[in-house]
Design a protein around this motif. Structure first.
Motif, PDB file in Angstrom:
ATOM      1  N   THR A 310       8.621  -5.033  -1.507  1.00  0.00           N
ATOM      2  CA  THR A 310       7.395  -4.640  -0.809  1.00  0.00           C
ATOM      3  C   THR A 310       7.416  -5.165   0.629  1.00  0.00           C
ATOM      4  OG1 THR A 310       6.294  -4.791  -2.934  1.00  0.00           O
ATOM      5  CG2 THR A 310       4.881  -4.568  -1.026  1.00  0.00           C
ATOM      6  N   GLY A 386       2.633  -3.591  -7.663  1.00  0.00           N
ATOM      7  CA  GLY A 386       3.432  -4.579  -8.373  1.00  0.00           C
ATOM      8  C   GLY A 386       3.255  -4.584  -9.869  1.00  0.00           C
ATOM      9  N   GLU A 387       2.114  -4.143 -10.344  1.00  0.00           N
ATOM     10  CA  GLU A 387       1.853  -4.140 -11.777  1.00  0.00           C
ATOM     11  C   GLU A 387       0.623  -3.270 -12.009  1.00  0.00           C
ATOM     12  OE1 GLU A 387      -0.083  -7.751 -13.121  1.00  0.00           O
ATOM     13  OE2 GLU A 387      -0.062  -8.467 -11.067  1.00  0.00           O
ATOM     14  N   PRO A 388       0.382  -2.912 -13.244  1.00  0.00           N
ATOM     15  CA  PRO A 388      -0.821  -2.120 -13.500  1.00  0.00           C
ATOM     16  C   PRO A 388      -2.058  -2.934 -13.105  1.00  0.00           C
ATOM     17  CG  PRO A 388       0.643  -2.111 -15.420  1.00  0.00           C
ATOM     18  CD  PRO A 388       1.179  -3.140 -14.457  1.00  0.00           C
ATOM     19  N   ASP A 410      -3.495   2.718  -5.365  1.00  0.00           N
ATOM     20  CA  ASP A 410      -2.735   1.986  -6.387  1.00  0.00           C
ATOM     21  C   ASP A 410      -1.340   2.596  -6.394  1.00  0.00           C
ATOM     22  OD1 ASP A 410      -1.583   0.970  -8.672  1.00  0.00           O
ATOM     23  OD2 ASP A 410      -3.147   1.657 -10.046  1.00  0.00           O
ATOM     24  N   THR A 411      -0.401   1.872  -5.770  1.00  0.00           N
ATOM     25  CA  THR A 411       0.913   2.457  -5.492  1.00  0.00           C
ATOM     26  C   THR A 411       1.936   2.025  -6.530  1.00  0.00           C
ATOM     27  OG1 THR A 411       1.553   0.575  -4.105  1.00  0.00           O
ATOM     28  CG2 THR A 411       0.392   2.382  -3.018  1.00  0.00           C
ATOM     29  N   TRP A 412       2.493   2.976  -7.243  1.00  0.00           N
ATOM     30  CA  TRP A 412       3.543   2.645  -8.209  1.00  0.00           C
ATOM     31  C   TRP A 412       4.913   2.915  -7.611  1.00  0.00           C
ATOM     32  CZ3 TRP A 412       7.567   5.530 -10.114  1.00  0.00           C
ATOM     33  CH2 TRP A 412       8.360   4.860 -11.067  1.00  0.00           C
ATOM     34  N   TRP A 413       5.759   1.910  -7.703  1.00  0.00           N
ATOM     35  CA  TRP A 413       7.154   2.078  -7.278  1.00  0.00           C
ATOM     36  C   TRP A 413       7.956   0.890  -7.737  1.00  0.00           C
ATOM     37  CZ3 TRP A 413       9.160  -0.481  -2.548  1.00  0.00           C
ATOM     38  CH2 TRP A 413       8.198  -1.298  -1.921  1.00  0.00           C
ATOM     39  N   GLN A 414       9.206   0.799  -7.325  1.00  0.00           N
ATOM     40  CA  GLN A 414      10.128  -0.233  -7.816  1.00  0.00           C
ATOM     41  C   GLN A 414      11.127  -0.614  -6.718  1.00  0.00           C
ATOM     42  OE1 GLN A 414      11.858   2.461 -10.871  1.00  0.00           O
ATOM     43  NE2 GLN A 414      10.912   1.063 -12.353  1.00  0.00           N
ATOM     44  N   THR A 415      11.761  -1.758  -6.889  1.00  0.00           N
ATOM     45  CA  THR A 415      12.830  -2.143  -5.972  1.00  0.00           C
ATOM     46  C   THR A 415      13.828  -0.987  -5.829  1.00  0.00           C
ATOM     47  OG1 THR A 415      12.591  -4.406  -6.788  1.00  0.00           O
ATOM     48  CG2 THR A 415      14.582  -3.929  -5.542  1.00  0.00           C
ATOM     49  N   ASP A 499       9.718   2.225 -17.269  1.00  0.00           N
ATOM     50  CA  ASP A 499       8.274   2.106 -17.478  1.00  0.00           C
ATOM     51  C   ASP A 499       7.766   3.123 -18.501  1.00  0.00           C
ATOM     52  OD1 ASP A 499       7.402   0.012 -15.862  1.00  0.00           O
ATOM     53  OD2 ASP A 499       7.436   1.249 -14.065  1.00  0.00           O
ATOM     54  N   ARG A 514       6.360  -2.069 -18.652  1.00  0.00           N
ATOM     55  CA  ARG A 514       7.789  -1.926 -18.939  1.00  0.00           C
ATOM     56  C   ARG A 514       8.015  -1.664 -20.420  1.00  0.00           C
ATOM     57  NH1 ARG A 514      11.056  -1.751 -14.315  1.00  0.00           N
ATOM     58  NH2 ARG A 514      12.705  -1.989 -15.851  1.00  0.00           N
ATOM     59  N   ASN A 520       6.752  -8.576 -16.364  1.00  0.00           N
ATOM     60  CA  ASN A 520       6.201  -8.519 -15.019  1.00  0.00           C
ATOM     61  C   ASN A 520       5.183  -9.653 -14.871  1.00  0.00           C
ATOM     62  OD1 ASN A 520       4.920  -7.811 -12.636  1.00  0.00           O
ATOM     63  ND2 ASN A 520       5.352  -5.634 -12.957  1.00  0.00           N
ATOM     64  N   ARG A 525       9.292  -9.351 -11.179  1.00  0.00           N
ATOM     65  CA  ARG A 525      10.087  -8.964 -12.321  1.00  0.00           C
ATOM     66  C   ARG A 525      10.957 -10.092 -12.822  1.00  0.00           C
ATOM     67  NH1 ARG A 525      12.634  -3.253 -10.917  1.00  0.00           N
ATOM     68  NH2 ARG A 525      14.347  -3.855 -12.243  1.00  0.00           N
TER      69      ARG A 525
HETATM   70  O1  PRX Z   1       6.562  -1.866 -14.154  1.00  0.00           O
HETATM   71  C1  PRX Z   1       6.386  -1.351 -12.860  1.00  0.00           C
HETATM   72  C2  PRX Z   1       5.635  -2.362 -12.026  1.00  0.00           C
HETATM   73  O2  PRX Z   1       6.606  -3.115 -11.345  1.00  0.00           O
HETATM   74  C3  PRX Z   1       7.919  -2.641 -11.669  1.00  0.00           C
HETATM   75  C4  PRX Z   1       8.794  -2.725 -10.461  1.00  0.00           C
HETATM   76  O3  PRX Z   1       8.927  -4.054 -10.075  1.00  0.00           O
HETATM   77  P1  PRX Z   1       9.681  -4.431  -8.742  1.00  0.00           P
HETATM   78  O4  PRX Z   1      10.990  -3.734  -8.680  1.00  0.00           O
HETATM   79  O5  PRX Z   1       9.679  -5.895  -8.644  1.00  0.00           O
HETATM   80  O6  PRX Z   1       8.806  -3.806  -7.584  1.00  0.00           O
HETATM   81  C5  PRX Z   1       7.492  -4.219  -7.428  1.00  0.00           C
HETATM   82  C6  PRX Z   1       6.924  -3.664  -6.155  1.00  0.00           C
HETATM   83  C7  PRX Z   1       7.173  -2.221  -5.922  1.00  0.00           C
HETATM   84  C8  PRX Z   1       7.702  -1.235 -12.138  1.00  0.00           C
HETATM   85  O7  PRX Z   1       8.764  -0.794 -12.941  1.00  0.00           O
HETATM   86  N1  PRX Z   1       4.730  -1.727 -11.054  1.00  0.00           N
HETATM   87  C9  PRX Z   1       4.878  -1.684  -9.713  1.00  0.00           C
HETATM   88  N2  PRX Z   1       3.809  -1.094  -9.132  1.00  0.00           N
HETATM   89  C10 PRX Z   1       2.960  -0.743 -10.131  1.00  0.00           C
HETATM   90  C11 PRX Z   1       3.555  -1.150 -11.347  1.00  0.00           C
HETATM   91  N3  PRX Z   1       2.967  -0.905 -12.527  1.00  0.00           N
HETATM   92  C12 PRX Z   1       1.781  -0.269 -12.523  1.00  0.00           C
HETATM   93  N4  PRX Z   1       1.149   0.131 -11.402  1.00  0.00           N
HETATM   94  C13 PRX Z   1       1.683  -0.092 -10.186  1.00  0.00           C
HETATM   95  N5  PRX Z   1       1.031   0.296  -9.088  1.00  0.00           N
END
Ligand code: PRX
Length: 648
Positions: A310, A386-388, A410-415, A499, A514, A520, A525
């Motif tokens: 992030t 970062g998490e729900p 509420d932004t969902w994404w991953q590394t 996820d 997950r 988380n 993570r």
């Molecule tokens: O499970 C999801 C959760 O964080 C995981 C990714 O973690 P990381 O690679 O450390 O990146 C975190 C920052 C982008 C995902 O597989 N996650 C991330 N954002 C959300 C989320 N779960 C729910 N809602 C979110 N907005």
């Protein structure tokens, strides 16, 4: 719309934002129907030295996973984040730095940033760093972290940032894996008034990974006395005094590596997620612009650390590529008072504030008064990552922090994804608390069942992405096979996110967490396997199994079942010893919250630990253990239940 509570887009937001609902739908449709044309156009948002003629060239086929975007174009990330802005916004503030101590702050203009980055680039060159070399950064949240990142990209080096909270062991593992001859650190970090011994940790890491590190560049942060190894360690200031001021940006291919960032998986050691130059920058900057509706003059603050993705995408690269003013915060939310976040918002007139649910939940615990004693009148938009985010925390964030006038993205994404994939857009998307809502442009999410069957309409299952997007990771550094195995072998021709997810009747996505052995913790993570191997490395531990369990503040807590060596006795002291052992082995973020001493673990007759049972007991849900008939010794389960640590 279905029964969930709905927060419609305000007329004001629909009018002011780049994207309203009609535009979202049209652009989304175009982006997935004709990705070549869509990204061919949007790729031009960054400046290319040599334009690309090819846009997308990707395959998710397990026998040939290959991801390339804009592959014949050339550019430079630092050039795009700094030089490109000099003519139009040289005197605009690029970085507002807010120190751990509220009395310390700084404002760095794009012109000053340019000078710093060039100096840093020449310092790196003086230490022998060339295009393609890897450099480890182990730094506090000071402007030098951004300078060093951008300096790496300027000379074509690949940075690997290790979060300052990781232990010397974790740092050594990452230095070794990426073979980084140069490490950049500070004498000490400062967080919440406490010193973090960064240089001491680097020294210990160099001892654990001998012969790799040739040069350690030390930034003076506190001025504390640290040991300097002759010939290896140098203060940045001393090196800077000896190098020229100017440094041209290296011409990089779009697919040249930009950075490696280690992240935990369900098995083995953390993997080096590799991102490349062109596609990553296009995607990070485009998502930053539209998700946060960034406009000139906005003050934007993401509270992450640059040690996490992030911080890479939404403190440094996305905002700076857009010529934004980005705030970088060295401290913690509770120092010197629990109003700190909101004091900083007022001090710097922050318009957009992006943080993690765990921070919201912990501040929520202190009630409304510490928030309400501040103004927050400048705030316009809030973000979560970062998490729900549980609906209670969402509602509090919306009502108390945002005074019911700021939308929440509420932004969902991953590394691995490099940038945001599922998110509301503030002028386009009606919000439902707890839902990340709809896909960003070009993103094709699908929900599949355990057999890989794609489920239509309202459905729950595992979340996969059906096609590539420019910000996607390209490989696991040094281990392409692991990349293929981890992400492309579970579901054929799809990227598996790890996820679980539900899609409602309105097509909104709700991430459920997950589905693999990753937990988380406070938005960070952690691989259960990593914590287990740290525990079994202790002389008194014979076996360990680690699972997640619901935790009010952290989202998930770490629950460890530990079997001791014959003759060792469980005790409170040993419990404490094991917690500090894990902190030392990995870092404080991996500290077990609960440890249960277990004479035996539930195993199948072939010796496999049945984690499903351990998860249920950790959740205090042992009434629903399911089938235990395949256990080698069903009696161990009774003992585990009787001695469980998480009684509700
Ligand atoms: O499970 C999801 C959760 O964080 C995981 C990714 O973690 P990381 O690679 O450390 O990146 C975190 C920052 C982008 C995902 O597989 N996650 C991330 N954002 C959300 C989320 N779960 C729910 N809602 C979110 N907005």
């Amino acid at each position: 719309m279905s029964a969930e509570k709905l927060y419609p887009v305000s007329a004001e937001w629909a009018a002011r934002a780049y994207i309203d609902d009609a535009k979202y739908k049209a652009m989304y449709e175009a982006s997935v129907k004709a990705p070549e044309a869509f990204w061919g156009e949007h790729g031009k948002r960054i400046e290319w030295f040599k334009p690309y003629s090819r846009v997308q060239n990707s395959s998710f086929s397990p026998d040939n996973v290959s991801i390339k975007w804009f592959e014949d174009g050339t550019t430079n990330v630092a050039y795009n984040c700094v030089d490109r802005h000099l003519a139009t916004r040289g005197d605009q503030v690029a970085i507002i730095w807010e120190g751990d101590d509220p009395k310390e702050d700084a404002r760095i203009t794009y012109r000053e940033l340019h000078r710093h980055v060039m100096k840093w680039a020449n310092v790196l060159k003086s230490q022998g760093v060339k295009k393609g070399d890897r450099v480890t950064l182990y730094l506090p949240m000071i402007p030098e972290a951004a300078y060093a990142m951008l300096a790496c990209t300027r000379v074509g080096a690949v940075h690997s940032i290790v979060f300052g909270g990781f232990s010397p062991d974790s740092l050594a593992g990452r230095i070794e894996d990426a073979a980084t001859g140069v490490v950049i650190t500070a004498d000490e970090g400062l967080r919440g008034g406490r010193k973090v011994p960064l240089k001491i940790n680097v020294d210990a890491a160099c001892d654990k990974a001998p012969g790799i590190v040739k040069s350690v560049i030390v930034v003076k942060r506190t001025g504390g006395a640290v040991a300097m190894t002759e010939g290896r360690d140098h203060y940045f200031d001393d090196l800077a005094a000896k190098v020229p001021d100017e440094c041209l940006a290296e011409e990089m291919n779009a697919e040249d590596p930009l950075f490696i960032l280690y992240t935990s998986g369900s098995t083995g050691k953390p993997k080096g997620v590799l991102h490349t130059t062109g596609g990553y920058l296009v995607y990070a900057s485009m998502t930053h612009q539209y998700v946060f509706d960034y406009k000139d003059g906005d003050i934007y603050w993401c509270t992450a650390d640059v040690g996490w993705v992030t911080g890479h995408s939404y403190i440094v690269y996305g905002p700076l590529a857009n010529g934004a003013t980005t705030l970088m915060f060295e401290g913690i939310p509770t120092y010197p008072s629990i109003s700190r976040f909101w004091d900083v918002v007022d001090k710097h007139k922050v318009n957009t504030f992006y943080t993690a649910p765990t921070a919201i939940r912990s501040l929520m615990g202190a009630g409304e008064e510490p928030v309400k004693r501040t103004s927050r009148a400048s705030l316009r938009l809030l973000g979560s990552v970062g998490e729900p985010i549980n609906p209670e925390a969402w509602e509090w964030y919306h009502r108390v922090v945002g005074e019911s006038r700021c939308p929440i993205v509420d932004t969902w994404w991953q590394t691995e994804t490099g940038g945001i994939l599922i998110t509301p857009l503030p002028g386009a998307t009606n919000l439902k608390p707890g839902s990340a809502t709809r896909p960003f442009f070009g993103v094709k999410p699908e929900i599949v069942d355990a057999d890989g069957k794609v489920l239509d309409g309202a459905a729950e299952g595992n979340l996969v992405i059906a096609d590539s997007w420019p910000g996607q990771m390209r490989t696991v550094f040094g281990d392409h096979e692991r990349f293929v195995q981890t992400y492309f072998s579970t579901y054929k021709n799809k990227y598996f996110t790890g996820d679980g997810c539900r899609r409602d009747a309105d097509g909104y996505y709700w991430i459920t967490g997950r589905v693999d052995d990753v937990i988380n913790v406070s938005g960070h993570r952690m691989g259960t396997a990593e914590v287990e191997s740290a525990l079994v490395a202790h002389a008194k531990v014979s076996e360990a199994a680690v699972v997640g369990y619901p935790h009010d503040i952290k989202g998930q807590g770490i629950y460890a079942y530990v079997t001791l060596m014959t003759g060792e006795q469980p005790s409170e002291d040993l419990r404490k010893e094991l917690v500090s052992w894990v902190r030392k082995e990995i870092g404080p973020i991996a500290s077990p919250d609960l440890i249960q001493f277990a004479p035996g673990l539930p195993k199948t007759r072939s010796g496999k630990i049945m984690r499903r049972i351990l998860r249920k007991i950790a959740e205090d849900e042992f009434g629903a253990l399911g089938d235990t008939s395949t256990l080698a010794d069903p009696a161990v389960v009774d003992d585990l239940i009787n001695n469980r640590q998480n009684r509700k």
